[in-house]
Design an enzyme around this catalytic site. Structure first.
Site, PDB file in Angstrom:
ATOM      1  N   TYR A 104      13.915  10.318  -4.282  1.00 27.12           N
ATOM      2  CA  TYR A 104      12.932   9.264  -4.544  1.00 27.12           C
ATOM      3  C   TYR A 104      12.977   8.262  -3.409  1.00 27.12           C
ATOM      4  O   TYR A 104      14.059   7.880  -2.934  1.00 27.12           O
ATOM      5  CB  TYR A 104      13.235   8.548  -5.858  1.00 27.12           C
ATOM      6  CG  TYR A 104      12.309   7.381  -6.137  1.00 27.12           C
ATOM      7  CD1 TYR A 104      11.078   7.576  -6.741  1.00 27.12           C
ATOM      8  CD2 TYR A 104      12.671   6.081  -5.777  1.00 27.12           C
ATOM      9  CE1 TYR A 104      10.224   6.514  -6.979  1.00 27.12           C
ATOM     10  CE2 TYR A 104      11.828   5.008  -6.012  1.00 27.12           C
ATOM     11  CZ  TYR A 104      10.604   5.237  -6.609  1.00 27.12           C
ATOM     12  OH  TYR A 104       9.747   4.187  -6.840  1.00 27.12           O
ATOM     13  N   GLU A 107       5.026   4.781  -2.499  1.00 26.61           N
ATOM     14  CA  GLU A 107       6.012   5.509  -3.301  1.00 26.61           C
ATOM     15  C   GLU A 107       5.882   7.001  -3.038  1.00 26.61           C
ATOM     16  O   GLU A 107       4.783   7.556  -3.119  1.00 26.61           O
ATOM     17  CB  GLU A 107       5.804   5.212  -4.786  1.00 26.61           C
ATOM     18  CG  GLU A 107       6.822   5.906  -5.685  1.00 26.61           C
ATOM     19  CD  GLU A 107       6.584   5.601  -7.154  1.00 26.61           C
ATOM     20  OE1 GLU A 107       7.463   4.999  -7.790  1.00 26.61           O
ATOM     21  OE2 GLU A 107       5.500   5.957  -7.662  1.00 26.61           O
TER      22      GLU A 107
END
Length: 391
Positions: A109, A197
């Site tokens: 992530y 993101e």
């Protein structure tokens, strides 16, 4: 402003970040053609909406044939996808993204955002990504790595290297991750983004680092510097009231309450929402009238609020100072009420430049309004009026 995944990947690619090959389809036939052009043996079909959680809601499908890619597109297009972020109403899928599949060994992530507490651009990373990242972050905050960046210096190479090491990467994979982290940070700063993101940032079986998904949001107030980004806006995904407000150059965010708010200045507008909540009220919107707003722009904002079927009362909270004058707001309210019938209680709190003149203008117009000089009294009055209307 938010953009779609495929648009975000196109921008990231310009900053040297590896992304899968893919294309956008608006019909099942286009999906079939794209799958054929990309080649197999694995394809991923993704619904394109401005919301996360698509994987949990069957908005992302891995397929192993061209016919299956076409069938997945047919199943998604035209339907409403309901995720944790869309709310129960969901969002209609008007396009899908077809991209090549990868054999993934690990999911990481990575995101870049502005930390409101430290007022710094901050990089968040985690050694585990995917659909469970939010749950993992809540359960074990230590698993999320935070790196604040000094805006005067920029992202240092040793910071990116430490992040790569903390993600458990070594050798060529660590070097590739440094390249991605640096590229994402550069994109964030140069594009005036508010969020980038990548979830997941994948490590493939071949050892490559690839951005399998991407999400980007931009600071609306910086879009005048990026006309090319403004062209990426999808009007179908935006709140119609927010688009209307932008057209009239009013800062507006729709909320789920029943008390309309027309306020001068963003700080005062936020304080107004807080004091309404403190008195048990539910704001229907955030509306910041710019100091240089014209009478017509303010009137249009007032009419836009009145168009809401859930509205039970309106609070006008204006501090006149500098360019902004209370009498200008009063004239705009009267003009707006003449065009659209005022059917809910109106509470007005004027302070500062021409406050007395503004109050007299409204009183002389015959427009029914409750006046107060105190912000707390105004909040209490409008909350009680809204409750009475809702009863």
């Amino acid at each position: 402003m938010n953009i779609h995944e495929y648009q975000a990947k196109s921008l990231l690619k310009e900053y040297g970040i590896p992304v899968p090959r893919g294309g956008v389809a608006y019909t099942p036939l286009e999906a079939e053609v794209l799958a054929r052009e990309l080649g197999g043996p694995v394809w991923v079909v993704k619904a394109q909406i401005h919301a996360g959680g698509r994987g949990k809601a069957a908005g992302v499908k891995v397929v192993h044939s061209i016919d299956a890619a076409k069938a997945a597109a047919m199943e998604m297009l035209g339907t409403k996808l309901v995720t944790d972020q869309t709310g129960p109403a969901g969002k209609r899928v008007r396009r899908v993204y077809i991209e090549e599949g990868f054999d993934v060994a690990r999911e990481l992530y990575l995101s870049v955002l502005v930390d409101r507490k430290t007022c710094r651009v901050t990089i968040l990373a985690a050694p585990e990504g995917g659909v469970r990242i939010e749950d993992m972050a809540r359960a074990a905050s230590g698993s999320v790595i935070r790196t604040a960046v000094d805006s005067d210096v920029g992202l240092a190479r040793d910071q990116a290297e430490r992040l790569a090491a903390d993600l458990g990467l070594e050798g060529s994979q660590a070097e590739a991750a440094v390249h991605v982290i640096t590229g994402v940070y550069d994109a964030f700063v140069r594009l005036d983004a508010s969020l980038i993101e990548i979830n997941p940032l994948a490590v493939t079986r071949n050892g490559d680092i690839v951005a399998l998904d991407a999400r980007m949001s931009f600071d609306d107030h910086a879009l005048f510097r990026h006309r090319e980004l403004e062209e990426l806006r999808d009007a179908d995904e935006a709140d119609p009231s927010e688009l209307e407000a932008a057209r009239h150059e009013i800062n507006y965010v729709g909320l789920d309450g029943n008390i309309g708010c027309l306020v001068s200045g963003a700080g005062l507008a936020l304080a107004t929402l807080d004091i309404l909540r403190l008195h048990g009220g539910r704001p229907a919107n955030f509306m910041d009238v710019r100091p240089v707003a014209t009478r017509q722009q303010v009137a249009n904002g007032f009419k836009m609020m009145l168009a809401s079927g859930d509205l039970k009362a309106i609070l006008v909270n204006v501090f006149g100072g500098g360019i902004m004058r209370c009498d200008l707001i009063a004239e705009a309210l009267v003009a707006g009420a003449r065009e659209v019938s005022l059917r809910v209680p109106l509470v007005v709190r004027f302070a500062g430049t021409n406050a007395d003149i503004g109050r007299k203008l409204i009183q002389n117009s015959g427009l029914a309004a409750v006046f107060t000089d105190d912000m707390g009294d105004a909040a209490e009055a409008v909350v009680q009026a809204a409750k009475k209307e809702a009863a």
